[in-house]
Design a protein around this motif. Structure first.
Motif: not given
Length: 414
Positions: A58-60, A104-108, A113, A115
Protein backbone atom coordinates in the motif's frame (compact mmCIF):
# COMPACT_ATOMS: atom_id res chain seq x y z
CA UNK A 1 -32.47 -61.11 -52.76
CA UNK A 2 -30.58 -63.57 -50.56
CA UNK A 3 -27.29 -62.35 -52.05
CA UNK A 4 -28.26 -58.75 -51.29
CA UNK A 5 -28.77 -59.48 -47.59
CA UNK A 6 -25.60 -61.54 -47.53
CA UNK A 7 -23.49 -58.64 -48.85
CA UNK A 8 -25.30 -56.22 -46.51
CA UNK A 9 -24.63 -58.36 -43.46
CA UNK A 10 -21.04 -58.96 -44.50
CA UNK A 11 -20.45 -55.24 -44.99
CA UNK A 12 -21.83 -54.64 -41.50
CA UNK A 13 -20.31 -57.59 -39.61
CA UNK A 14 -16.85 -57.48 -41.19
CA UNK A 15 -16.44 -53.77 -40.44
CA UNK A 16 -17.97 -54.17 -36.98
CA UNK A 17 -15.30 -56.70 -36.02
CA UNK A 18 -12.34 -54.66 -37.24
CA UNK A 19 -9.90 -53.23 -34.74
CA UNK A 20 -10.24 -49.79 -36.32
CA UNK A 21 -14.01 -49.71 -35.65
CA UNK A 22 -13.66 -50.96 -32.08
CA UNK A 23 -10.78 -48.62 -31.22
CA UNK A 24 -12.54 -45.60 -32.79
CA UNK A 25 -15.79 -46.35 -30.95
CA UNK A 26 -14.04 -46.79 -27.60
CA UNK A 27 -11.80 -43.73 -28.02
CA UNK A 28 -14.65 -41.39 -28.99
CA UNK A 29 -16.80 -42.78 -26.17
CA UNK A 30 -13.95 -42.13 -23.74
CA UNK A 31 -13.55 -38.56 -25.05
CA UNK A 32 -17.30 -37.95 -24.60
CA UNK A 33 -17.19 -39.21 -21.02
CA UNK A 34 -14.09 -37.14 -20.22
CA UNK A 35 -15.60 -34.00 -21.78
CA UNK A 36 -18.85 -34.48 -19.87
CA UNK A 37 -17.01 -34.92 -16.57
CA UNK A 38 -14.38 -32.26 -17.17
CA UNK A 39 -15.41 -30.21 -14.14
CA UNK A 40 -15.04 -33.25 -11.85
CA UNK A 41 -11.66 -34.12 -13.38
CA UNK A 42 -10.35 -30.57 -12.92
CA UNK A 43 -11.55 -30.57 -9.32
CA UNK A 44 -9.36 -33.63 -8.58
CA UNK A 45 -6.28 -31.70 -9.67
CA UNK A 46 -7.15 -28.57 -7.72
CA UNK A 47 -4.94 -28.31 -4.65
CA UNK A 48 -7.45 -26.88 -2.22
CA UNK A 49 -4.95 -26.80 0.64
CA UNK A 50 -2.55 -24.61 -1.28
CA UNK A 51 -3.36 -20.94 -0.83
CA UNK A 52 -2.69 -18.46 -3.58
CA UNK A 53 -1.06 -15.63 -1.66
CA UNK A 54 -0.70 -12.16 -3.10
CA UNK A 55 1.58 -9.64 -1.39
CA UNK A 56 0.13 -6.13 -1.32
CA UNK A 57 2.19 -2.95 -0.99
CA UNK A 58 0.00 0.00 0.00
CA UNK A 59 2.14 2.82 -1.32
CA UNK A 60 -0.24 5.62 -0.31
CA UNK A 61 -1.80 4.13 2.84
CA UNK A 62 -5.48 3.54 3.54
CA UNK A 63 -6.12 1.34 0.51
CA UNK A 64 -5.22 -2.14 1.76
CA UNK A 65 -8.13 -2.81 4.13
CA UNK A 66 -10.93 -1.64 1.78
CA UNK A 67 -9.28 -3.49 -1.10
CA UNK A 68 -9.06 -6.66 1.00
CA UNK A 69 -12.76 -6.39 1.83
CA UNK A 70 -13.77 -5.95 -1.80
CA UNK A 71 -11.59 -8.89 -2.91
CA UNK A 72 -13.06 -11.15 -0.18
CA UNK A 73 -16.54 -10.40 -1.54
CA UNK A 74 -15.47 -11.52 -5.01
CA UNK A 75 -13.39 -14.65 -4.35
CA UNK A 76 -12.18 -16.93 -1.58
CA UNK A 77 -9.34 -18.40 -3.63
CA UNK A 78 -6.97 -15.45 -3.17
CA UNK A 79 -5.28 -14.50 0.10
CA UNK A 80 -3.74 -11.05 0.33
CA UNK A 81 -0.95 -10.17 2.75
CA UNK A 82 0.16 -6.59 3.40
CA UNK A 83 3.89 -6.06 3.33
CA UNK A 84 6.44 -3.25 3.32
CA UNK A 85 9.14 -5.21 1.53
CA UNK A 86 10.92 -3.65 -1.42
CA UNK A 87 10.24 -4.80 -4.96
CA UNK A 88 13.58 -6.59 -5.16
CA UNK A 89 12.72 -8.57 -2.01
CA UNK A 90 9.24 -9.36 -3.34
CA UNK A 91 10.65 -10.58 -6.64
CA UNK A 92 12.80 -13.07 -4.72
CA UNK A 93 9.77 -14.18 -2.66
CA UNK A 94 7.76 -14.72 -5.84
CA UNK A 95 10.62 -16.71 -7.38
CA UNK A 96 10.79 -18.91 -4.25
CA UNK A 97 7.04 -19.48 -4.42
CA UNK A 98 6.14 -17.67 -1.22
CA UNK A 99 3.76 -15.45 -3.16
CA UNK A 100 1.97 -15.94 -6.46
CA UNK A 101 2.69 -12.29 -7.23
CA UNK A 102 2.55 -8.86 -5.66
CA UNK A 103 0.24 -5.87 -6.08
CA UNK A 104 1.28 -2.22 -5.81
CA UNK A 105 -1.62 -0.05 -4.66
CA UNK A 106 -1.47 3.68 -5.28
CA UNK A 107 -3.62 6.70 -6.04
CA UNK A 108 -3.69 8.48 -9.38
CA UNK A 109 -3.62 12.23 -9.93
CA UNK A 110 -7.40 12.43 -9.42
CA UNK A 111 -7.04 10.70 -6.06
CA UNK A 112 -8.75 7.48 -7.15
CA UNK A 113 -7.20 4.03 -6.45
CA UNK A 114 -5.13 2.17 -9.05
CA UNK A 115 -2.90 -0.87 -8.98
CA UNK A 116 -0.08 -2.72 -10.71
CA UNK A 117 0.14 -6.51 -10.44
CA UNK A 118 3.45 -8.29 -11.06
CA UNK A 119 4.07 -12.03 -11.21
CA UNK A 120 6.36 -14.60 -12.82
CA UNK A 121 3.76 -14.82 -15.58
CA UNK A 122 0.27 -13.43 -16.03
CA UNK A 123 -1.21 -16.44 -17.82
CA UNK A 124 -3.70 -17.02 -14.97
CA UNK A 125 -6.35 -14.55 -16.11
CA UNK A 126 -8.63 -15.53 -13.21
CA UNK A 127 -6.29 -13.88 -10.67
CA UNK A 128 -5.91 -10.65 -12.64
CA UNK A 129 -9.66 -10.55 -13.29
CA UNK A 130 -10.44 -10.85 -9.56
CA UNK A 131 -7.95 -8.13 -8.65
CA UNK A 132 -9.31 -5.83 -11.38
CA UNK A 133 -12.89 -6.34 -10.16
CA UNK A 134 -11.92 -5.62 -6.56
CA UNK A 135 -10.13 -2.40 -7.57
CA UNK A 136 -13.07 -1.35 -9.71
CA UNK A 137 -15.46 -1.91 -6.82
CA UNK A 138 -13.18 0.09 -4.51
CA UNK A 139 -13.00 2.93 -7.02
CA UNK A 140 -16.79 2.92 -7.38
CA UNK A 141 -17.24 3.12 -3.61
CA UNK A 142 -14.85 6.07 -3.31
CA UNK A 143 -16.52 7.93 -6.18
CA UNK A 144 -19.90 7.31 -4.55
CA UNK A 145 -18.50 8.70 -1.29
CA UNK A 146 -17.28 11.86 -2.99
CA UNK A 147 -20.73 12.32 -4.52
CA UNK A 148 -22.22 11.77 -1.04
CA UNK A 149 -24.49 8.98 -2.20
CA UNK A 150 -26.46 6.97 0.37
CA UNK A 151 -26.17 3.18 0.59
CA UNK A 152 -29.54 2.82 -1.17
CA UNK A 153 -28.35 5.05 -4.01
CA UNK A 154 -25.14 3.03 -4.30
CA UNK A 155 -27.18 -0.18 -4.56
CA UNK A 156 -29.30 1.38 -7.28
CA UNK A 157 -26.16 2.51 -9.07
CA UNK A 158 -24.64 -0.98 -9.02
CA UNK A 159 -27.86 -2.86 -9.75
CA UNK A 160 -27.82 -4.54 -13.18
CA UNK A 161 -30.29 -3.35 -15.77
CA UNK A 162 -33.43 -5.45 -16.26
CA UNK A 163 -33.50 -6.73 -19.82
CA UNK A 164 -35.88 -9.36 -21.16
CA UNK A 165 -36.25 -10.78 -24.65
CA UNK A 166 -39.67 -11.89 -25.87
CA UNK A 167 -40.39 -13.42 -29.27
CA UNK A 168 -43.62 -12.18 -30.84
CA UNK A 169 -44.03 -14.91 -33.44
CA UNK A 170 -46.35 -17.75 -32.51
CA UNK A 171 -44.39 -20.86 -31.55
CA UNK A 172 -41.08 -18.97 -31.40
CA UNK A 173 -38.44 -20.48 -29.11
CA UNK A 174 -37.38 -19.05 -25.76
CA UNK A 175 -33.74 -18.32 -24.89
CA UNK A 176 -33.42 -21.64 -23.05
CA UNK A 177 -34.90 -23.55 -25.98
CA UNK A 178 -32.56 -21.74 -28.39
CA UNK A 179 -29.54 -22.68 -26.27
CA UNK A 180 -30.60 -26.33 -26.23
CA UNK A 181 -31.27 -26.22 -29.97
CA UNK A 182 -27.85 -24.75 -30.68
CA UNK A 183 -26.18 -27.54 -28.71
CA UNK A 184 -28.11 -30.16 -30.68
CA UNK A 185 -27.26 -28.38 -33.94
CA UNK A 186 -23.56 -28.35 -33.06
CA UNK A 187 -23.69 -32.09 -32.32
CA UNK A 188 -25.51 -32.90 -35.55
CA UNK A 189 -23.23 -30.72 -37.68
CA UNK A 190 -20.07 -32.28 -36.29
CA UNK A 191 -21.43 -35.82 -36.57
CA UNK A 192 -22.62 -35.28 -40.14
CA UNK A 193 -19.29 -33.73 -41.07
CA UNK A 194 -17.13 -36.46 -39.60
CA UNK A 195 -19.43 -39.39 -40.41
CA UNK A 196 -19.77 -38.41 -44.06
CA UNK A 197 -16.01 -38.12 -44.39
CA UNK A 198 -15.41 -41.36 -42.46
CA UNK A 199 -18.20 -43.61 -43.75
CA UNK A 200 -18.27 -42.26 -47.31
CA UNK A 201 -14.53 -42.88 -47.57
CA UNK A 202 -15.11 -46.33 -46.09
CA UNK A 203 -17.60 -47.18 -48.86
CA UNK A 204 -15.38 -45.82 -51.64
CA UNK A 205 -12.31 -47.62 -50.22
CA UNK A 206 -14.26 -50.88 -49.88
CA UNK A 207 -15.24 -50.80 -53.55
CA UNK A 208 -11.71 -49.89 -54.65
CA UNK A 209 -10.20 -52.73 -52.58
CA UNK A 210 -12.56 -55.27 -54.12
CA UNK A 211 -11.70 -54.03 -57.60
CA UNK A 212 -7.95 -54.05 -57.01
CA UNK A 213 -8.09 -57.60 -55.60
CA UNK A 214 -10.31 -58.79 -58.49
CA UNK A 215 -12.95 -59.89 -55.97
CA UNK A 216 -15.38 -57.65 -57.84
CA UNK A 217 -15.25 -59.92 -60.90
CA UNK A 218 -16.47 -62.86 -58.77
CA UNK A 219 -19.19 -60.78 -57.11
CA UNK A 220 -20.52 -59.46 -60.43
CA UNK A 221 -21.10 -63.00 -61.67
CA UNK A 222 -23.41 -63.77 -58.73
CA UNK A 223 -24.84 -60.38 -57.65
CA UNK A 224 -25.75 -57.40 -59.82
CA UNK A 225 -23.57 -54.30 -59.28
CA UNK A 226 -26.64 -52.25 -58.31
CA UNK A 227 -27.51 -54.66 -55.51
CA UNK A 228 -23.88 -54.60 -54.40
CA UNK A 229 -23.87 -50.81 -54.23
CA UNK A 230 -27.03 -50.46 -52.15
CA UNK A 231 -26.10 -53.43 -49.94
CA UNK A 232 -22.78 -51.74 -49.11
CA UNK A 233 -24.44 -48.35 -48.53
CA UNK A 234 -27.06 -49.80 -46.18
CA UNK A 235 -24.61 -52.13 -44.44
CA UNK A 236 -22.06 -49.43 -43.67
CA UNK A 237 -24.92 -47.03 -42.88
CA UNK A 238 -26.16 -49.44 -40.20
CA UNK A 239 -22.59 -49.69 -38.93
CA UNK A 240 -22.48 -45.90 -38.63
CA UNK A 241 -25.84 -45.80 -36.86
CA UNK A 242 -24.62 -48.45 -34.42
CA UNK A 243 -21.60 -46.34 -33.61
CA UNK A 244 -23.63 -43.14 -33.27
CA UNK A 245 -26.23 -44.81 -31.02
CA UNK A 246 -23.43 -45.94 -28.70
CA UNK A 247 -21.90 -42.45 -28.64
CA UNK A 248 -25.20 -40.63 -28.14
CA UNK A 249 -26.28 -43.05 -25.40
CA UNK A 250 -23.02 -42.45 -23.53
CA UNK A 251 -23.28 -38.68 -24.10
CA UNK A 252 -26.88 -38.59 -22.87
CA UNK A 253 -26.09 -40.70 -19.80
CA UNK A 254 -23.02 -38.59 -19.01
CA UNK A 255 -24.74 -35.24 -19.42
CA UNK A 256 -27.94 -36.17 -17.56
CA UNK A 257 -26.11 -37.59 -14.54
CA UNK A 258 -24.19 -34.51 -13.54
CA UNK A 259 -24.52 -32.82 -10.12
CA UNK A 260 -26.86 -29.84 -9.92
CA UNK A 261 -25.16 -26.54 -10.51
CA UNK A 262 -22.53 -27.91 -12.90
CA UNK A 263 -22.13 -26.38 -16.34
CA UNK A 264 -23.21 -29.57 -18.12
CA UNK A 265 -26.37 -29.99 -16.00
CA UNK A 266 -27.44 -26.44 -16.83
CA UNK A 267 -27.82 -27.39 -20.50
CA UNK A 268 -31.02 -29.30 -19.74
CA UNK A 269 -30.93 -31.98 -22.44
CA UNK A 270 -33.83 -33.83 -20.82
CA UNK A 271 -36.23 -31.09 -21.90
CA UNK A 272 -35.27 -31.15 -25.60
CA UNK A 273 -38.45 -31.82 -27.65
CA UNK A 274 -38.73 -35.28 -29.20
CA UNK A 275 -39.50 -33.68 -32.57
CA UNK A 276 -36.05 -32.06 -32.59
CA UNK A 277 -34.38 -35.42 -32.06
CA UNK A 278 -36.55 -36.98 -34.79
CA UNK A 279 -35.58 -34.23 -37.24
CA UNK A 280 -31.92 -34.68 -36.34
CA UNK A 281 -32.03 -38.45 -36.92
CA UNK A 282 -33.98 -38.18 -40.20
CA UNK A 283 -31.72 -35.49 -41.65
CA UNK A 284 -28.64 -37.41 -40.59
CA UNK A 285 -29.87 -40.62 -42.27
CA UNK A 286 -30.95 -38.83 -45.47
CA UNK A 287 -27.69 -36.86 -45.58
CA UNK A 288 -25.73 -40.07 -45.18
CA UNK A 289 -27.59 -41.80 -48.03
CA UNK A 290 -27.03 -38.84 -50.36
CA UNK A 291 -23.30 -38.67 -49.77
CA UNK A 292 -22.87 -42.45 -49.50
CA UNK A 293 -24.48 -42.95 -52.92
CA UNK A 294 -22.09 -40.45 -54.47
CA UNK A 295 -19.15 -42.02 -52.63
CA UNK A 296 -20.02 -45.48 -53.95
CA UNK A 297 -20.12 -44.33 -57.57
CA UNK A 298 -16.85 -42.41 -57.11
CA UNK A 299 -15.23 -45.49 -55.57
CA UNK A 300 -16.33 -47.60 -58.52
CA UNK A 301 -14.31 -45.38 -60.88
CA UNK A 302 -10.93 -46.14 -59.27
CA UNK A 303 -8.96 -49.36 -59.29
CA UNK A 304 -6.38 -48.53 -56.65
CA UNK A 305 -6.90 -47.64 -53.01
CA UNK A 306 -4.39 -44.77 -53.22
CA UNK A 307 -6.59 -43.04 -55.82
CA UNK A 308 -9.66 -42.95 -53.56
CA UNK A 309 -8.70 -39.79 -51.67
CA UNK A 310 -8.16 -37.85 -54.88
CA UNK A 311 -11.55 -38.91 -56.22
CA UNK A 312 -13.28 -38.13 -52.91
CA UNK A 313 -11.88 -34.59 -52.68
CA UNK A 314 -14.87 -32.86 -54.38
CA UNK A 315 -17.28 -34.64 -52.04
CA UNK A 316 -15.25 -33.69 -48.99
CA UNK A 317 -15.17 -30.06 -50.13
CA UNK A 318 -18.98 -30.06 -50.48
CA UNK A 319 -19.34 -31.28 -46.88
CA UNK A 320 -16.89 -28.63 -45.67
CA UNK A 321 -18.75 -25.85 -47.50
CA UNK A 322 -22.06 -27.02 -45.98
CA UNK A 323 -20.47 -27.14 -42.54
CA UNK A 324 -19.10 -23.60 -42.70
CA UNK A 325 -22.37 -22.20 -44.07
CA UNK A 326 -24.16 -23.88 -41.17
CA UNK A 327 -21.76 -22.28 -38.69
CA UNK A 328 -22.67 -18.90 -40.16
CA UNK A 329 -26.35 -19.84 -39.97
CA UNK A 330 -26.12 -20.42 -36.22
CA UNK A 331 -25.62 -16.69 -35.68
CA UNK A 332 -27.90 -15.50 -38.50
CA UNK A 333 -30.51 -18.19 -39.25
CA UNK A 334 -32.95 -15.73 -40.86
CA UNK A 335 -30.49 -14.72 -43.58
CA UNK A 336 -31.89 -15.12 -47.15
CA UNK A 337 -28.62 -16.85 -48.03
CA UNK A 338 -29.22 -19.48 -45.35
CA UNK A 339 -32.81 -19.94 -46.52
CA UNK A 340 -31.71 -20.43 -50.14
CA UNK A 341 -28.84 -22.83 -49.36
CA UNK A 342 -31.11 -24.95 -47.14
CA UNK A 343 -32.76 -26.15 -50.38
CA UNK A 344 -29.46 -27.13 -52.02
CA UNK A 345 -29.52 -30.91 -51.45
CA UNK A 346 -25.81 -31.17 -50.64
CA UNK A 347 -26.27 -28.68 -47.80
CA UNK A 348 -29.88 -29.43 -46.78
CA UNK A 349 -29.10 -31.99 -44.00
CA UNK A 350 -27.10 -29.41 -42.08
CA UNK A 351 -28.59 -26.03 -42.97
CA UNK A 352 -32.26 -27.07 -42.87
CA UNK A 353 -31.73 -28.42 -39.37
CA UNK A 354 -30.22 -25.09 -38.33
CA UNK A 355 -33.39 -23.32 -39.51
CA UNK A 356 -35.75 -25.91 -37.98
CA UNK A 357 -33.91 -25.74 -34.65
CA UNK A 358 -33.56 -21.98 -34.28
CA UNK A 359 -36.61 -20.64 -36.12
CA UNK A 360 -40.30 -21.31 -36.27
CA UNK A 361 -40.55 -21.95 -40.02
CA UNK A 362 -43.76 -22.98 -41.83
CA UNK A 363 -44.45 -26.69 -42.28
CA UNK A 364 -44.39 -26.37 -46.06
CA UNK A 365 -40.76 -25.18 -45.94
CA UNK A 366 -39.80 -28.24 -43.89
CA UNK A 367 -41.67 -30.52 -46.30
CA UNK A 368 -40.03 -28.79 -49.28
CA UNK A 369 -36.58 -29.24 -47.75
CA UNK A 370 -37.15 -32.94 -47.11
CA UNK A 371 -38.67 -33.32 -50.58
CA UNK A 372 -35.62 -31.76 -52.25
CA UNK A 373 -33.33 -34.04 -50.26
CA UNK A 374 -35.31 -37.22 -51.02
CA UNK A 375 -35.55 -36.29 -54.72
CA UNK A 376 -31.78 -35.75 -54.85
CA UNK A 377 -31.18 -39.14 -53.20
CA UNK A 378 -33.43 -40.86 -55.76
CA UNK A 379 -31.79 -38.99 -58.64
CA UNK A 380 -28.25 -39.75 -57.51
CA UNK A 381 -29.36 -43.28 -56.67
CA UNK A 382 -30.47 -43.90 -60.27
CA UNK A 383 -27.45 -42.15 -61.81
CA UNK A 384 -25.10 -43.65 -59.26
CA UNK A 385 -26.39 -47.17 -59.89
CA UNK A 386 -25.74 -46.80 -63.61
CA UNK A 387 -22.25 -45.36 -63.10
CA UNK A 388 -21.47 -47.98 -60.47
CA UNK A 389 -22.62 -50.74 -62.82
CA UNK A 390 -20.16 -49.61 -65.50
CA UNK A 391 -17.48 -48.32 -63.16
CA UNK A 392 -16.84 -51.68 -61.47
CA UNK A 393 -15.89 -53.05 -64.92
CA UNK A 394 -13.25 -50.36 -65.46
CA UNK A 395 -9.63 -51.12 -64.57
CA UNK A 396 -6.34 -49.33 -64.96
CA UNK A 397 -5.58 -45.72 -64.11
CA UNK A 398 -9.09 -44.35 -63.81
CA UNK A 399 -9.21 -41.52 -61.35
CA UNK A 400 -10.85 -38.70 -63.27
CA UNK A 401 -14.46 -37.53 -63.10
CA UNK A 402 -14.44 -37.71 -66.93
CA UNK A 403 -14.55 -41.48 -66.55
CA UNK A 404 -18.20 -41.22 -65.49
CA UNK A 405 -19.18 -40.95 -69.16
CA UNK A 406 -17.22 -44.08 -69.96
CA UNK A 407 -18.84 -45.88 -67.01
CA UNK A 408 -22.32 -44.89 -68.23
CA UNK A 409 -21.54 -46.28 -71.70
CA UNK A 410 -20.31 -49.56 -70.19
CA UNK A 411 -23.48 -49.85 -68.09
CA UNK A 412 -25.62 -49.68 -71.25
CA UNK A 413 -23.74 -52.59 -72.77
CA UNK A 414 -24.34 -54.83 -69.73
Amino acid sequence: MTNFWMILSQSYINKFKTKAFIITTVLVAAVIMIAGNMEKIFSYFDDEDKEMKIAVVDQMGGLYEPFKGQLAAITEDLTVVQTEQTENQLKKEVTKGTYKGYLLLKREADGLPAGTYKAENIANSEITSDIRQALQALKTMEVAGKLQLTSEQIQMWNAPVTFDTIALAKGAKSEEELMQAQILVYLLLFFIYFSVIMYANMIASDVAIEKSSRVMEILISSVSPVKQMFAKIIGIGLLGLTQLVIWFAIAYFTMTNQPKGSLVSSIGLKSIPVTMIVYAVLLFILGYFLYATIAALLGSLVSRLEDVQQMMTPLTLLVMVGFFISMYGLSNPESPFITATSYVPFFTPMILFVRISLLSIPVWEVVLGFGVLVAAILLFGVIGARIYKGGVLMYGKSNSLKDMKKALELSKDN
